[in-house]
Structure formats: structure tokens, C-alpha cells
Scaffold this motif. Structure first.
Motif, mmCIF file in Angstrom:
data_model
loop_
_atom_site.group_PDB
_atom_site.id
_atom_site.type_symbol
_atom_site.label_atom_id
_atom_site.label_comp_id
_atom_site.label_asym_id
_atom_site.label_seq_id
_atom_site.Cartn_x
_atom_site.Cartn_y
_atom_site.Cartn_z
ATOM 1 N N ALA A 124 -22.357 -35.408 -40.803
ATOM 2 C CA ALA A 124 -21.003 -35.245 -41.258
ATOM 3 C C ALA A 124 -19.969 -36.029 -39.970
ATOM 4 N N LEU A 125 -21.106 -35.644 -38.779
ATOM 5 C CA LEU A 125 -20.369 -35.998 -37.407
ATOM 6 C C LEU A 125 -20.399 -37.692 -38.193
ATOM 7 N N ASN A 126 -21.625 -37.585 -38.401
ATOM 8 C CA ASN A 126 -22.186 -39.712 -38.451
ATOM 9 C C ASN A 126 -20.524 -40.266 -39.739
ATOM 10 N N VAL A 127 -20.459 -39.895 -39.739
ATOM 11 C CA VAL A 127 -19.454 -40.364 -40.949
ATOM 12 C C VAL A 127 -17.930 -39.690 -40.584
ATOM 13 N N TRP B 287 -27.528 -40.234 -60.804
ATOM 14 C CA TRP B 287 -28.402 -41.319 -60.723
ATOM 15 C C TRP B 287 -28.051 -42.467 -60.053
ATOM 16 N N ASN B 288 -25.623 -42.219 -59.970
ATOM 17 C CA ASN B 288 -25.288 -42.809 -59.167
ATOM 18 C C ASN B 288 -24.782 -41.976 -57.657
ATOM 19 N N PRO B 289 -25.082 -41.234 -56.938
ATOM 20 C CA PRO B 289 -24.990 -40.317 -55.953
ATOM 21 C C PRO B 289 -23.262 -41.009 -55.085
ATOM 22 N N ASP B 290 -22.411 -39.448 -54.913
ATOM 23 C CA ASP B 290 -21.442 -40.955 -53.883
ATOM 24 C C ASP B 290 -21.366 -41.245 -53.301
ATOM 25 N N ASP B 291 -20.762 -42.097 -52.591
ATOM 26 C CA ASP B 291 -21.096 -42.338 -51.684
ATOM 27 C C ASP B 291 -19.510 -42.545 -50.338
ATOM 28 N N ASN B 292 -18.477 -41.539 -51.072
ATOM 29 C CA ASN B 292 -17.450 -41.401 -50.278
ATOM 30 C C ASN B 292 -18.238 -40.417 -49.041
ATOM 31 N N PRO B 293 -17.465 -40.337 -47.963
ATOM 32 C CA PRO B 293 -17.877 -40.113 -46.907
ATOM 33 C C PRO B 293 -17.247 -38.730 -46.874
ATOM 34 N N SER B 294 -16.660 -38.792 -47.097
ATOM 35 C CA SER B 294 -15.424 -36.917 -47.620
ATOM 36 C C SER B 294 -16.080 -36.576 -47.747
ATOM 37 N N SER B 295 -17.350 -36.341 -49.158
ATOM 38 C CA SER B 295 -17.921 -36.291 -49.834
ATOM 39 C C SER B 295 -19.015 -35.805 -49.084
ATOM 40 N N TRP B 296 -19.670 -36.645 -48.756
ATOM 41 C CA TRP B 296 -20.513 -36.764 -47.536
ATOM 42 C C TRP B 296 -21.097 -35.180 -46.718
ATOM 43 N N ALA B 297 -19.516 -35.844 -45.658
ATOM 44 C CA ALA B 297 -19.545 -34.991 -44.686
ATOM 45 C C ALA B 297 -19.219 -33.201 -45.622
ATOM 46 N N LEU B 298 -18.082 -33.397 -46.379
ATOM 47 C CA LEU B 298 -18.034 -31.956 -46.328
ATOM 48 C C LEU B 298 -19.353 -30.656 -47.193
ATOM 49 N N LEU B 299 -20.971 -31.805 -47.903
ATOM 50 C CA LEU B 299 -21.995 -31.220 -48.347
ATOM 51 C C LEU B 299 -22.557 -30.556 -46.822
ATOM 52 N N ASN B 300 -22.853 -31.657 -46.481
ATOM 53 C CA ASN B 300 -23.164 -31.958 -45.015
ATOM 54 C C ASN B 300 -22.533 -29.804 -44.369
ATOM 55 N N VAL B 301 -21.571 -30.413 -44.829
ATOM 56 C CA VAL B 301 -20.732 -28.698 -43.739
ATOM 57 C C VAL B 301 -20.915 -27.952 -44.533
ATOM 58 N N VAL B 302 -21.184 -27.651 -45.771
ATOM 59 C CA VAL B 302 -21.841 -26.159 -46.622
ATOM 60 C C VAL B 302 -23.220 -26.142 -46.208
ATOM 61 N N LEU B 303 -23.872 -27.321 -46.604
ATOM 62 C CA LEU B 303 -25.294 -26.861 -46.038
ATOM 63 C C LEU B 303 -25.373 -26.404 -44.962
ATOM 64 N N ALA B 304 -24.768 -26.949 -43.192
ATOM 65 C CA ALA B 304 -24.899 -26.438 -42.565
ATOM 66 C C ALA B 304 -24.743 -24.690 -41.907
ATOM 67 N N PHE B 305 -23.655 -24.225 -42.364
ATOM 68 C CA PHE B 305 -23.328 -22.980 -42.290
ATOM 69 C C PHE B 305 -24.377 -22.403 -43.390
ATOM 70 N N SER B 306 -24.993 -22.533 -44.417
ATOM 71 C CA SER B 306 -25.946 -22.076 -45.040
ATOM 72 C C SER B 306 -26.769 -21.396 -44.323
ATOM 73 N N GLN C 57 -27.867 -45.069 -42.233
ATOM 74 C CA GLN C 57 -27.654 -45.297 -40.594
ATOM 75 C C GLN C 57 -26.672 -43.520 -40.632
ATOM 76 N N ARG C 58 -25.747 -42.616 -41.590
ATOM 77 C CA ARG C 58 -25.423 -41.765 -41.953
ATOM 78 C C ARG C 58 -26.528 -40.099 -41.896
ATOM 79 N N THR C 59 -27.461 -40.441 -42.398
ATOM 80 C CA THR C 59 -28.665 -39.188 -42.469
ATOM 81 C C THR C 59 -29.263 -39.453 -41.087
ATOM 82 N N THR C 60 -29.347 -38.288 -40.845
ATOM 83 C CA THR C 60 -29.490 -37.498 -39.559
ATOM 84 C C THR C 60 -30.530 -36.683 -39.591
ATOM 85 N N GLN C 61 -30.283 -35.650 -40.615
ATOM 86 C CA GLN C 61 -31.137 -34.741 -41.420
ATOM 87 C C GLN C 61 -31.834 -35.224 -43.500
ATOM 88 N N SER C 62 -32.323 -35.460 -43.807
ATOM 89 C CA SER C 62 -32.028 -35.501 -44.892
ATOM 90 C C SER C 62 -32.163 -34.287 -45.476
#
Length: 655
Positions: free
Chosen positions: A251-254, A207-226, A162-167
Motif C-alpha cells: 500500500a505504501l508503494n503507491v 481477466w482484467n485486474p484493476d490497476d487503480n492505485p487506490s484499489s490496490w492500496a485498499l485491498l492490501n490494507v484489508v489483507l494486512a489487517f486480517s 514495482q508496486r508489489t513487495t508481498q504477492s
């Protein structure tokens, strides 16, 4: 049910042990530095008590301690090193603490909470420094056992799908995008630490991705800027734009999870990244709300206090930079739209960014000369806050006009002192011919913010009309402030002269700076209306008309935004200025409803004004030339127009 400890053979357990060892090593180094610093300070104290001690760098005519003048001038006089040392001393006496769990979650408790009173009492015990360190160690040991995660109903929790709009792209593509972000945007505005964001990206593909919503949001913000940078650099980049917005949606999803859970540093950085992203879009509401939320999360983890205990040097730098980015946004928004700031000027002691950062972040080059751009932004943000506090707040409008004028002059002194500290920064001809586009975008916005901040110093003059000042008193005040108002108008002209440089940058950049040209044109229109016979009135009117053409182009590109409203206001002011110039030349046939771009305006402005009348106000107050024509006494004194976003207040308060 209690959580079972990790299996001693599991990678998670090994990783936890490594983190503990690293934490102990950092703590031992910090203790060694603290003991060395304490010994050195004792030696310095003895030297200061010696009869041969003398004062270095005396400042003539030093203001009285605690005075308004000292507060304003201290912005640029104090060096970052002095501020850092002073903040360290202040923090050591404050009963506050930052709890930090093993997963990075943090929670700040200040003096009024009462939870840290024991620590303050212990630090003053006969054991002194050692007892204080023992208290902080106890707090940190306890924090490791506390989950520091707010309870959230299960129905409000989202799974990963449910967090993922853009893979996410592949690992290689993601790491390349992170590198682009670090070398372009993050080099000028150091939003994240390089080590932390690279580690976060690597873990996302482990093998064990971080499910922390803040990490998910930050990584997606970085990708969006790039992806956004790639889209701006390409003529055909629809796919990159779509990917950029898709990661913003990720990022907005979380966002709700970030608000409901306890904060950590990535959560604050993600919100700041989202705010900056929306700063360059037609919807400024996202900027306002996200920036305010980011500042509140800064408070949640203690970024507004110079807390260094338990953090490495890299973590301390990253925490300070994150706070100052939030402060810069808060100050800019407050002065631009006239809304109260979130951060209290009397309740933070985080030192300014380092003048010579070891990693070089925040440093740009202007014609071969390095400039600490991030430090300049932070210093200017403090000036913006003081201008709002001393000239624009409700308390300022209720003070005697003489006090307001004195404040305006001192604010001007602080602005000019800030500019003189970097004489080479305001050279647009050189800057925009030699610098990369990413640096030019940030520099142009700083130029415009500076000029519009300077132009706002005219504001106290309008307060005279609303306070019912007598004609004799107003004449005396006019003589005192005439030079200041003239220089403020010059700054408004300088802002409009920067309009051609916007066309040299990315097409969507105009949304980042549209406000500045609107407020500068409004200030210049009021000046033309008050003094239409001045020699430079025609040139000023031409500049205002160019600015309105720019606003119209932006409005046509994306109808139904806030630009429609400010275009309506600025157009009415331009028509009235045009009418005043025509009348001064004996051409009384022209009415104030005619002006620049008549054929283009008549087609759309009436519709826009009708929509704005329905959406913005239920009153029957006019918002343009009618008011200016029938109330010309308001303009008998120069510089009497309030900023356009407070126009309704003007109609209510003006006699």
C-alpha cells in the motif's frame, strides 16, 4: 489523440452500459423520493402554520442562539435524524458540487471556488427545484467526459511489479481474508462497504485486474489487517506478521500516486486504514501524516458536505462513515498531542452515523446489550474537538481566566451528558470478561480517551500562573474550580486503574494506548507533589510507579522511540512526587532523584536522557526534578502542571 470508444462487443463496454442503466435507475428513484419529500414538507409547513401548533419537548433554560454553551451542549442533544434533516436543508442552499467520473474519481468544488455559482443562481430561478435538478444533471453529464486524473510525469509512474513487495495470496485465500476483515475489524469500525470491497477483490483476480492505485492500496490494507488479527490470535505467527507488514508495504508503494492523482473513495479509505494500522506501532508519525492526508482527501471528494445527489443509499452511508472515521482520528490526535486539527468545526455538515444502521455495522454487544459504538466514537470526537478549541488552543489561552473556567465547566457538562446517555458502557469488569478481544481493544481505548479528556479539564488552572493573576483573584478562582479539578484527578486515577486490562489483550496493543497512561501518571504526579499530605497520596504514588514500570517495559521492548522521551519526563515527575511525600513525613534525607525502580532506572535512564537532550532540544533547560525543586512556587496551587508534551512551553512561560 482522442480515446477511441470501447468495442460494442467487449465486456468493458457491456459493463459500462450496465453502470449507466444502474445510475439512471438510482436517479429516477432519487427524484421520486425528492418529490415525495417535497410534498410532505409542504404539508408539514402548513401544519406548523396552524394556530393549534405547539412546541414538542421544550428544553428549560435553553441557551442563547449561537452562544458557546449552545455549541457545546448541542453535541448530544441533537439526534442523528434531526441533524441529517437539517444538513439536507443546508446543503441545498450551498453553491457546491461533486464531479464524479465514470471510473469513480471525484472532485469537490465549494462556494468560494466560484465554479458552482451558476448552479446557485439557477436553483433560485422561477423554475425552482426542476431548474436545480437540471443544473446538477448537466454537471454529471459533463463529469462523465472528464478524466479527472492529474497529469503525472511518466518517470513518476510505477508499473505493477514495482508496486508489489508481498504477492497477493490465491483468490480463495484473499476472499477468506476479506471476510475475516469484514467480520472483525470492519464490524466495529466500518471502514469499507461489504459489497464494494468484495467486488474489488473479485476484480483483482479477473481477466482484467484493476490497476487503480487506490484499489490496490485498499485491498492490501484489508489483507494486512486480517493477517494482523491472525498473528495476534496465534502464539507462533511470525509468518502472518511478515505478510501483514508486506501488504502494508504494498500500500505504501503507491502512496505518491494517491497524492498526485485525483481522489476517490477507496483512496481515502486506504489512507485511513494505513493511519489506524500505524496507530498501534512504535512510530506514531505515520498516524499523524496519514490521518491528515486522509482528511484532505475527504475534502477533495466532498465527504465533509452532506452531498447525496447522484449517489445510492449504500454509497451515501459509506461516504458518511468514511468522513467520521477521519474526523475521529483528527480529533483524537489533536487533543492528545496538542496540534491544530485539520477539519474546521464550522465547515462541515455531514450527519452523524445512523443510530440504527441497516447493515449492523458499528454495533457491538456489552453483556448482551447492543451499543452503537461507532456513533459513540463520533459523538465523543466532537467533544474532544470542543475541549481542544475552548481550552487548549492559542485563542483560549489568551482569553480571561473566568471565560476559560466557564468553558471548562461546560465541557465537563458535555462529557458527563455523553457518558450518561450510555450508562452501561463504562463497566470494564463486565466488558472484559464477556466480550471478544476485538471489541475489548476498541472499548478500552475509548475508556482511556474519555478519562484523559476529562483529566485535561484541569488545564485552564495552569493558565492562571502564566497570565500573572493576582493572589486574591487566584484564591477566588480556586474556590470555583476546586470541585472540577478534583473530579478531573479522579479521572486520571481511573485511567491508571485500567492498566491491568492491557495485559489481557494482544502484546502489541500497548502501543495503541501507551500515551494515555503516560499523561495520566504525569497529572497524578503533579497532584501528589502539590498535596503530598493527602490521605490517598501513597496509593496514588503506587499507581504512578506501576505506570512507569509499564512505560519502561515498552521502552525496553523497542528502544529509540517516542516512549523514551515521555518515560524520562514521567520518571522525573514521579521522583519529585516521591521526594515530596518523603519530605512531608520528615524523611528529608531522600532526594527527588530517588524514587521507584531505582536499580532498574539508574542503569538506563541517564543514557536515555542524554540522547533526548541531544536530539530534542539545543537549550540548557532542565527537564525534570531540578526544575521542580528550585521552583516550588509553581506548585503552590494545585493542578498547575501542563501536559508533558508541552513541558518546554512551561519552562518558558511560567514565572
Amino acid at each position: 489523440m482522442e480515446t477511441q470508444p470501447n468495442d460494442e462487443s467487449s465486456p468493458a463496454y457491456v459493463d459500462e452500459l450496465e453502470q449507466r442503466v444502474k445510475h439512471m435507475d438510482d436517479e429516477m428513484r432519487r427524484l421520486n423520493r425528492s418529490e415525495a419529500s417535497l410534498e410532505q414538507s409542504n404539508q408539514v409547513s402548513k401544519l406548523h402554520q396552524a394556530p393549534t401548533a405547539r412546541t414538542l419537548n421544550p428544553v428549560p433554560n435553553h441557551p442563547e442562539p449561537g452562544s458557546e454553551r449552545e455549541e457545546i451542549l448541542s453535541i448530544n442533544v441533537s439526534s442523528p435524524d434531526d441533524e441529517s434533516s437539517r444538513a439536507d436543508l443546508e446543503t441545498s442552499d450551498q453553491p457546491s458540487c461533486v464531479l464524479r467520473a465514470q471510473d469513480g474519481k471525484m472532485r469537490f468544488f465549494g462556494a468560494s471556488s466560484g465554479f458552482c455559482m451558476h448552479g446557485a443562481q439557477v436553483s433560485k430561478s422561477p423554475m425552482g427545484r426542476k431548474a436545480d435538478l437540471g443544473w446538477h444533471n448537466t454537471v454529471r453529464r459533463g463529469a462523465g467526459r472528464w478524466p479527472l486524473t492529474n497529469w503525472i510525469p511518466r518517470i513518476l509512474r510505477d508499473d505493477f511489479e514495482q508496486r508489489t513487495t508481498q504477492s497477493l495470496p490465491s483468490k480463495e485465500a484473499t476472499l477468506n481474508l476479506v471476510s475475516e476483515f469484514l467480520s472483525i475489524f470492519n464490524h466495529t469500525i466500518p471502514l469499507v462497504g461489504e459489497t464494494s470491497i468484495r467486488k474489488l477483490a473479485e476484480k483483482q483476480f479477473s481477466w482484467n485486474p484493476d490497476d487503480n492505485p487506490s484499489s490496490w492500496a485498499l485491498l492490501n490494507v484489508v489483507l494486512a489487517f486480517s493477517y494482523k488479527e491472525r498473528a495476534q490470535a496465534s502464539a507462533n505467527a511470525n509468518n502472518d506478521w511478515q505478510r501483514s507488514m508486506g501488504h502494508i508495504k504494498n500500500a505504501l508503494n503507491v502512496l505518491v500516486e494517491l497524492f498526485l492523482r485525483n481522489a476517490d473513495l477507496p483512496a481515502v479509505q486506504a489512507l485511513l486504514g494505513l493511519a489506524i494500522y500505524f496507530q498501534g506501532t512504535p512510530n506514531a508519525q505515520g498516524l499523524f501524516m496519514l490521518a491528515a492526508s486522509a482528511m484532505r482527501l475527504c475534502h477533495s471528494i466532498g465527504l465533509h458536505h452532506n452531498t447525496t445527489s447522484g449517489f445510492t443509499s449504500a454509497e451515501i452511508d459509506e461516504r458518511r462513515r468514511t468522513f467520521w472515521i477521519s474526523f475521529i482520528l483528527d480529533a483524537d490526535i489533536s487533543l492528545r498531542v496538542g496540534r491544530p486539527p485539520v477539519q474546521d468545526m464550522e465547515d462541515y455538515n455531514t450527519p452523524l452515523p445512523d443510530e440504527l444502521p441497516l447493515d449492523g455495522r458499528g454495533i457491538i454487544s456489552i453483556d448482551g446489550t447492543p451499543l452503537n459504538f461507532f456513533l459513540q466514537l463520533a459523538q465523543f470526537a466532537k467533544i474532544q474537538r470542543l475541549v481542544y478549541r475552548h481550552l487548549q488552543s492559542v485563542a483560549a489561552t489568551q482569553r480571561p481566566t473566568e471565560v476559560n473556567f466557564r468553558s471548562a465547566k461546560m465541557c465537563e457538562e458535555a462529557i458527563l451528558q455523553w457518558r450518561s446517555s450510555n450508562p452501561g458502557i463504562f463497566q470494564p469488569d463486565i466488558t472484559f470478561s464477556s466480550e471478544p478481544e476485538s471489541s475489548r481493544e476498541h472499548l478500552l481505548r475509548l475508556y482511556l480517551a474519555y478519562h484523559c479528556c476529562y483529566a485535561s479539564l484541569r488545564q485552564p488552572y495552569s493558565a492562571i500562573s502564566s497570565n500573572g493573576t493576582s493572589h486574591e483573584t487566584q484564591k477566588e478562582v480556586d474556590k470555583e474550580v476546586e470541585a472540577l479539578c478534583s473530579r478531573a484527578i479522579d479521572s486520571a486515577r481511573s485511567a491508571l486503574e485500567l492498566l491491568p486490562y492491557v495485559r489481557l489483550l494482544a502484546s502489541n496493543y500497548k502501543w495503541n494506548v501507551v500515551y494515555f497512561f503516560a499523561t495520566a501518571s504525569a497529572a497524578l504526579s503533579s497532584e501528589i507533589y502539590a498535596h503530598p499530605t493527602r490521605q490517598d497520596s501513597k496509593r496514588d504514588l503506587s499507581m504512578v510507579q506501576d505506570a512507569i514500570k509499564f512505560l519502561m517495559d515498552v521502552s525496553y521492548e523497542e528502544p529509540g522511540t517516542f516512549v523514551d522521551f515521555i518515560l524520562s519526563i514521567c520518571s522525573d515527575l514521579e521522583r519529585s512526587a516521591q521526594w515530596a511525600v518523603s519530605k512531608s513525613q520528615g524523611d528529608v534525607a531522600k532526594s527527588p532523584t530517588t524514587g521507584a525502580n531505582d536499580e532498574r532506572m539508574d542503569k538506563d535512564i541517564n543514557t536515555l536522557e542524554q540522547q533526548q537532550t541531544d536530539d530534542i532540544t539545543d537549550s540548557h533547560i532542565s527537564t525534570g526534578a531540578e526544575f521542580l525543586d528550585t521552583n516550588s512556587e509553581v506548585f503552590n496551587s494545585q493542578h498547575s502542571l501542563l501536559p508533558f508534551w508541552k513541558l518546554d512551553d512551561m519552562f518558558i512561560t511560567m514565572p
